[in-house]
Design an enzyme around this catalytic site. Sequence first.
Site, PDB file in Angstrom:
ATOM      1  N   ASP A   7      31.075  34.142  35.047  1.00 24.60           N
ATOM      2  CA  ASP A   7      31.100  35.520  35.209  1.00 24.60           C
ATOM      3  C   ASP A   7      30.287  36.487  34.830  1.00 24.60           C
ATOM      4  OD1 ASP A   7      33.811  34.896  36.049  1.00 24.60           O
ATOM      5  OD2 ASP A   7      34.878  35.654  34.272  1.00 24.60           O
ATOM      6  N   LYS A   9      33.393  38.997  39.125  1.00 23.53           N
ATOM      7  CA  LYS A   9      33.933  40.158  39.688  1.00 23.53           C
ATOM      8  C   LYS A   9      33.518  41.625  38.957  1.00 23.53           C
ATOM      9  CE  LYS A   9      38.167  37.736  40.689  1.00 23.53           C
ATOM     10  NZ  LYS A   9      37.769  37.333  42.048  1.00 23.53           N
ATOM     11  N   GLY A  54      33.995  35.310  30.073  1.00 17.69           N
ATOM     12  CA  GLY A  54      33.965  35.963  29.043  1.00 17.69           C
ATOM     13  C   GLY A  54      35.082  36.522  28.831  1.00 17.69           C
ATOM     14  N   GLY A  55      35.153  37.586  27.835  1.00 16.48           N
ATOM     15  CA  GLY A  55      36.267  38.371  27.576  1.00 16.48           C
ATOM     16  C   GLY A  55      37.412  37.420  27.049  1.00 16.48           C
ATOM     17  N   ASP A  56      38.477  37.574  27.459  1.00 18.53           N
ATOM     18  CA  ASP A  56      39.802  36.943  27.061  1.00 18.53           C
ATOM     19  C   ASP A  56      40.480  36.557  28.504  1.00 18.53           C
ATOM     20  OD1 ASP A  56      39.860  37.767  24.234  1.00 18.53           O
ATOM     21  OD2 ASP A  56      40.372  39.657  24.950  1.00 18.53           O
ATOM     22  N   ILE A  91      44.257  35.589  28.599  1.00 16.86           N
ATOM     23  CA  ILE A  91      45.136  36.619  28.417  1.00 16.86           C
ATOM     24  C   ILE A  91      45.210  37.562  29.595  1.00 16.86           C
ATOM     25  CG2 ILE A  91      45.458  38.867  27.028  1.00 16.86           C
ATOM     26  CD1 ILE A  91      44.209  37.382  24.748  1.00 16.86           C
ATOM     27  N   THR A  95      38.085  35.441  20.979  1.00 16.79           N
ATOM     28  CA  THR A  95      38.344  36.186  22.114  1.00 16.79           C
ATOM     29  C   THR A  95      37.545  37.649  21.835  1.00 16.79           C
ATOM     30  OG1 THR A  95      40.072  37.490  20.705  1.00 16.79           O
ATOM     31  CG2 THR A  95      40.820  35.443  22.051  1.00 16.79           C
ATOM     32  N   ALA A  96      37.717  38.398  22.817  1.00 15.75           N
ATOM     33  CA  ALA A  96      36.934  39.688  22.935  1.00 15.75           C
ATOM     34  C   ALA A  96      37.569  40.663  21.780  1.00 15.75           C
ATOM     35  CB  ALA A  96      36.884  40.377  24.217  1.00 15.75           C
TER      36      ALA A  96
END
Length: 146
Positions: free
Chosen positions: A17, A39, A70-72, A75, A100-101
């Site tokens: 990503d 995205k 990346g990020g979560d 979630i 997690t972020a």
Amino acid sequence: TLRAMRALQCADAILYDDLVSPEVLEFARREARKILVGKTGYEPSCKQDEISALMVKLANAGRRVVRLKGGDPLIFGRASEEIEACRAAGIAVDIVPGVTAAQGAAARLGIPLTGRGRASRLQFVTGHSSGAVCPPSMGEAAPIRR
């Protein structure tokens, strides 16, 4: 994590990503095919079905595929759709959790996500639904009874 680094070093193909930094991609072996499938808001980007189909196609061709998010991703990300597509195609899925972020940002700022006497819970709320519209208001959370 070390487990994630090992996965990157064994991968034949890495679908990643926009949130993945170039420094993280440096852990991949040089021969690995790196494919940006991120995205970007209001920009041309890969459709979710295309990402899932590419993962299945590469795995069915005998490639070791890493989907680097990346990020979560478990979630608010679309990891569940990708997992379902792989399992429906009979492809084993191994999830390598990371930081997690939310945890990373709190640690960077030195702010506990929950602290005795300050916050008794942590709540994640999405900004939009699958139709890209705001979800209905949940109103005020009910107080926690002790």
